[in-house]
Design an enzyme around this catalytic site. Structure first.
Site, PDB file in Angstrom:
ATOM      1  N   GLY A   1      34.034  26.327  47.005  1.00  0.00           N
ATOM      2  CA  GLY A   1      34.246  27.317  47.982  1.00  0.00           C
ATOM      3  C   GLY A   1      32.822  27.424  48.794  1.00  0.00           C
ATOM      4  O   GLY A   1      32.272  27.692  49.901  1.00  0.00           O
TER       5      GLY A   1
ATOM      6  N   MET B   1      29.613  31.442  47.026  1.00  0.00           N
ATOM      7  CA  MET B   1      29.156  32.507  46.265  1.00  0.00           C
ATOM      8  C   MET B   1      29.292  33.120  46.854  1.00  0.00           C
ATOM      9  O   MET B   1      27.183  32.870  47.774  1.00  0.00           O
ATOM     10  CB  MET B   1      28.492  31.531  44.944  1.00  0.00           C
ATOM     11  CG  MET B   1      27.867  32.117  44.084  1.00  0.00           C
ATOM     12  SD  MET B   1      29.189  32.840  42.902  1.00  0.00           S
ATOM     13  CE  MET B   1      28.647  34.048  42.285  1.00  0.00           C
TER      14      MET B   1
ATOM     15  N   GLU C   1      34.280  36.443  50.194  1.00  0.00           N
ATOM     16  CA  GLU C   1      32.773  36.518  49.301  1.00  0.00           C
ATOM     17  C   GLU C   1      32.295  37.973  50.146  1.00  0.00           C
ATOM     18  O   GLU C   1      31.225  38.468  49.355  1.00  0.00           O
ATOM     19  CB  GLU C   1      31.203  35.596  49.807  1.00  0.00           C
ATOM     20  CG  GLU C   1      32.106  34.066  49.699  1.00  0.00           C
ATOM     21  CD  GLU C   1      32.620  33.892  48.532  1.00  0.00           C
ATOM     22  OE1 GLU C   1      31.634  34.547  47.980  1.00  0.00           O
ATOM     23  OE2 GLU C   1      33.712  32.904  47.949  1.00  0.00           O
TER      24      GLU C   1
HETATM   25  N1  TRP Z   1      32.587  33.765  42.253  1.00  0.00           N
HETATM   26  C1  TRP Z   1      33.006  32.653  43.207  1.00  0.00           C
HETATM   27  C2  TRP Z   1      34.104  32.450  44.073  1.00  0.00           C
HETATM   28  O1  TRP Z   1      34.306  33.656  45.298  1.00  0.00           O
HETATM   29  C3  TRP Z   1      33.456  31.073  42.622  1.00  0.00           C
HETATM   30  C4  TRP Z   1      32.481  30.374  42.370  1.00  0.00           C
HETATM   31  C5  TRP Z   1      32.039  29.743  43.731  1.00  0.00           C
HETATM   32  C6  TRP Z   1      32.228  29.553  41.198  1.00  0.00           C
HETATM   33  N2  TRP Z   1      30.838  28.520  42.755  1.00  0.00           N
HETATM   34  C7  TRP Z   1      31.067  28.114  41.287  1.00  0.00           C
HETATM   35  C8  TRP Z   1      32.784  29.709  39.885  1.00  0.00           C
HETATM   36  C9  TRP Z   1      31.007  27.407  40.565  1.00  0.00           C
HETATM   37  C10 TRP Z   1      32.322  28.733  39.173  1.00  0.00           C
HETATM   38  C11 TRP Z   1      31.660  27.650  39.435  1.00  0.00           C
HETATM   39  O2  TRP Z   1      35.494  32.550  44.398  1.00  0.00           O
HETATM   40 ZN    ZN Z   2      35.559  34.671  44.694  1.00  0.00          ZN
END
Ligand code: TRP
Ligand code: ZN
Length: 885
Positions: A267, A269, A304
């Protein structure tokens, strides 16, 4: 790619890093056919690990090493060792500097991990272990460093150059190139690193924090999407305010940026100061995005943003602690959404999702604890268990500690651990210390997998005026965990009298009643509570608000459920009673179908929904939620052996009976809502969203009747709606109808109108992929050749193949096994292109144990076929091998 003995990583083997990286200086030279990455790392021996000098082992994958220096000394082949994932060398002092240059190929990166191109722009995705595909590094979250990043690129193609933190310098180079340097003052692990280079426009705004600091807000997109950003910007400002008010958390940098990209595995990052989003989670405009999409944008922007504290300022020590940031942040975004919209409706949606999907995961071959014990590929553990169940665990903490105690705990957690990489135990310890409680037993929610079953029985003693509730908890075995110890299960409840009033609750041993709604703590495998001074036998309203992620069993009669549907003062439990009633009725119809009996719908369900529909005082969003029958996927999850066809035909029969019996009320509600919609321009307000929700579900029922009048209404809605919520739904119900001519016409018209908008075309694919009418597989196969489809774009894969395999049970499970074969073919192709997406797409095949033996064999055969592929990624290998074990 490997097939032989992939390495299993265990939590119990955790060791602090041998070396620390105080500073990281990166320079990226971006070209069309290659990128050069220069990294200068300022390292030192980790004092916590001793004073000797063990070899330094840096992570690195798919890197072409061009040069390497240790403290200004150029190293040659004999000075270091390289394998396919490490660079090992021997430091000579406790503090030293490493300079490396590597060549990478973002232009050929289809895995969308590390540095890659999405369309014409460069972007990164480093969580969890993608940074090692950018440069040699200690790619683990407990190594935190101060990053300075310079990007250089062609100025015309890439006028915008972004990285984390603040811009500190920029300039021109010969050959039409330019450069920019960014510095992030906050120490961070490499997984939070990001860069972006592209021809981007941005929407700008600003936010004044609670300490009166001005923060610049920028959302970057490709020029054609500049008009679809206002909703995300509004959501961002609301999130920033909410986190100040509810958690006392203020933003820390002077600038916060979001960039929307079309090709993204998940979704969004939370990279420090530079969030990168799947465009589906940022862009929203009434004409192209549904109400659900608007709400998703609001929730993901908040999620986020909230990570800036729960994830970035306080990060994870290792990836087994993933739920520390994800479970907590999902809980935070769920509460934010509840405050921005309808709290009860948000809870209903989340619980329905959890019970359908996370419970299935918890009962399947990939079941794992919220804090897993081991993994092969960490990308496979960004799961519903870590995210959604993890959020439920945090919610239980708040239920047990109360809102005030929970806030004291979160304050202590953030204060104590700011700037650190910590564990789930640290989170619990902060909650314990701030509240003076012992959460030792509660921690089993982190270590034990599986969904607990909670059976409740009652007995009333009319002579003593006492009412006893006896609880028995158990939890089925999970892979690697045969015995489970009792959980701490908070059971929020009330006892209702015959008018639905909540009775004062006095437990045995108490001198006086303590409130009318209470939270009991079930901590033993068998435990009873006796309530005093009850002149009549009460009706319990149990597990209010779904106060624990368990499967609750209480022998309610259908009449009692109808009573609760009408009188329970807890909105969530009113909905829940309706769901339980519908489940009982539908399971009865499934039985009749299987026996070949004629089908008979219990008229009580009709009566119950009639009074819901007639209740003008009830929030229309609640009416819509209560009208929705439990999904086929949920009915599958709660079946011992799922009979796909019987579930589908029983549910369709019930829908038709309900539509027939309730036609005039449905029509009245529909026409009222549609008229209101025509009278007022679209807004994504809770009130309008509720109205459209009810309007659309009414239309779905009515369209089952095959009436000319309803067909005309549906076509009117499709043609004249000023928003995607109404237009898409009208198209979806037509697609699921037998009006072939109208169906083809609207599909063609829609595709013509929106062919240049990829997110709208995703919805067009999804509607057709989910259509349960015969011939579904052939339709999906034909759509795979549509010019708007691409296997390289994860949103397209999800909206066509994912929607087919997850939301079209009758076609996916077609008797000849062709649906399974099709999915396995796609997984095999994607394994080479994008292992993370391939592995996620596999999920429906991993659920083979739910079905009858013939289907089990067909599904296993496809898993075995995947297993036999020569170059399986660790991602796919882990899921397939665990599914076959
Ligand atoms: N940390 C991200 C979130 O807010 C998760 C995430 C985004 C992610 N892109 C990714 C995890 C690619 C693994 C691979 O939930
Ligand atoms: Zn997250």
């Amino acid at each position: 790619m490997r097939n032989d003995q992939p390495k299993v990583i265990f939590l119990k083997d955790y060791q602090a890093p041998d070396y620390l990286i105080d500073e990281t200086h990166l320079t990226f030279e971006l070209f069309e056919d290659q990128t050069l990455v220069h990294a200068q790392l300022i390292l030192r021996r980790n004092p916590a690990r001793g004073t000797d000098l063990p070899p330094l082992v840096l992570d690195g994958q798919q890197l072409e090493l061009l040069s390497l220096k240790l403290d200004d000394r150029e190293l040659t082949a004999g000075d270091y060792q390289l394998d396919d994932s490490h660079l090992t060398l021997q430091p000579a002092q406790a503090s030293f500097v490493i300079d490396s240059t590597v060549r990478i190929h973002p232009e050929a990166n289809t895995a969308l991990e590390g540095l890659y191109k999405s369309g014409k722009m460069f972007c990164t995705q480093c969580e969890a272990e993608g940074f090692r595909k950018i440069t040699y590094y200690l790619d683990r979250p407990d190594v935190m460093s101060k990053f300075t990043t310079t990007l250089s690129a062609d100025k015309q193609r890439y006028p915008v150059l972004l990285s984390n933190g603040n811009p500190i310098a920029s300039g021109e180079e010969e050959g039409g190139r330019h450069w920019a340097t960014w510095q992030d003052p906050f120490m961070k692990p490499a997984y939070l690193f990001a860069l972006v280079a592209g021809d981007l426009w941005c929407l700008e705004d600003s936010f004044t924090t609670m300490s009166q600091r001005e923060v610049a807000l920028r959302i970057y997109v490709e020029p054609e999407n500049i008009g679809k950003l206002q909703h995300a910007m509004d959501s961002l400002k609301k999130s920033m305010k909410w986190d100040e008010e509810v958690y006392g958390r203020e933003y820390d940098l002077d600038i916060f940026m979001i960039v929307a990209v079309n090709d993204f595995n998940m979704g969004a990052m939370e990279n420090k100061g530079l969030n990168i989003f799947n465009s589906s989670c940022v862009l929203a405009h009434p004409e192209t995005a549904t109400d659900a999409a608007h709400q998703r944008v609001e929730a993901v922007v908040a999620h986020e943003y909230f990570h800036n504290w729960s994830g970035n300022r306080v990060t994870c020590r290792d990836w087994f602690q993933l739920s520390l940031k994800e479970g907590f942040t999902v809980f935070r975004d769920a509460e934010f959404s509840a405050d921005m919209n309808s709290r009860t409706v948000k809870r209903i949606e989340d619980v329905a999702f959890l019970r359908t999907n996370q419970f299935a995961e918890d009962a399947g071959p990939m079941a794992h604890a919220v804090r897993p014990e081991s993994f092969i590929e960490i990308s496979n553990f960004y799961t519903l268990t870590v995210y959604e169940k993890g959020s439920e665990v945090v919610r239980m903490l708040r239920t047990l500690l109360g809102a005030k105690g929970f806030r004291q705990g979160s304050d202590l957690y953030f204060d104590r651990h700011d700037g650190q990489a910590v564990t789930c135990d640290d989170f619990i310890n902060a909650m314990e210390d701030a509240n003076g409680v012992d959460l030792t037993q509660f921690k089993r929610w982190y270590s034990q997998a599986g969904t607990p079953r909670l059976e409740v029985s009652e007995s009333y003693d009319p002579a003593a005026n006492t009412y006893r509730l006896a609880f028995r908890q158990s939890c089925p075995a999970s892979p690697g965990q045969s015995e489970k110890l009792p959980f701490v299960i908070p059971v929020e409840l009330a006892l209702l009298d015959s008018q639905g009033r909540e009775l004062p609750l006095q437990l045995m041993g108490e001198g006086a009643p303590v409130g009318i709604v209470r939270v009991l703590q079930v901590t033993e495998s068998e435990q009873a509570f006796t309530f005093l001074n009850l002149a009549d036998k009460p009706l319990p309203s149990l597990l209010r608000g779904f106060s624990a992620p368990v499967k609750l069993h209480f022998p309610y009669s259908r009449d009692q459920l109808m009573f609760l549907m009408q009188y329970d003062s807890d909105g969530f439990n009113r909905w829940e009673a309706g769901q339980q009633l519908a489940v009982q009725v539908l399971q009865e119809l499934v039985g009749q179908t299987q026996r070949g009996d004629s089908l008979l719908l219990d008229p009580r369900l009709i009566d119950a929904l009639r009074s819901v529909l007639g209740n003008e005082a009830l929030d229309p969003a609640m009416v819509a939620e209560m009208l929705a029958l439990p999904s086929e996927a949920y009915l599958t999850e709660i079946s011992e052996v799922a009979d796909v066809e019987a579930i589908h035909s029983a549910r369709e029969f019930a829908r038709l009976e309900l539509a027939t019996a309730l036609k005039s009320q449905l029509l009245q509600r529909y026409q009222q809502a549609r008229a209101a919609s025509r009278a007022e321009p679209y807004a994504a307000t809770a009130e309008q969203i509720a109205r459209r929700g009810l309007q659309n579900i009414a239309l779905s029922y009515l369209m089952l009747l095959g009436d000319a009048e309803v067909l005309a209404a549906c076509e009117e809605q499709f043609a004249n709606a000023d928003n995607m919520t109404e237009r898409l739904h009208a198209m979806a119900v037509l697609v699921n109808s037998s009006h072939e001519a109208e169906k083809s016409r609207v599909l063609a018209q829609f595709a013509e109108q929106f062919k240049d908008d990829p997110l709208v075309m995703d919805q067009w694919f999804s509607v057709q992929a989910g259509c349960s009418r015969p011939g579904g597989l052939e339709r999906v196969q034909a759509l795979m050749t549509h010019p708007a489809f691409s296997l390289k774009n994860p949103n397209k894969v999800r909206s066509l193949i994912g929607a087919f395999a997850n939301q079209n049970a009758v076609n996916f499970h077609c008797a000849d096994g062709a649906g399974y074969r099709f999915l396995a073919d796609q997984v095999i192709t994607l394994n080479a292109l994008n292992p993370q997406i391939a592995s996620r797409l596999l999920t429906p095949l991993t659920r083979w144990r739910k079905y009858a033996p013939a289907r089990q064999a067909q599904m296993r055969e496809q898993l075995q076929r995947i297993m036999a592929e020569p170059a399986l990624s660790p991602d796919v290998y882990e899921v397939v091998s665990k599914s076959l074990a």
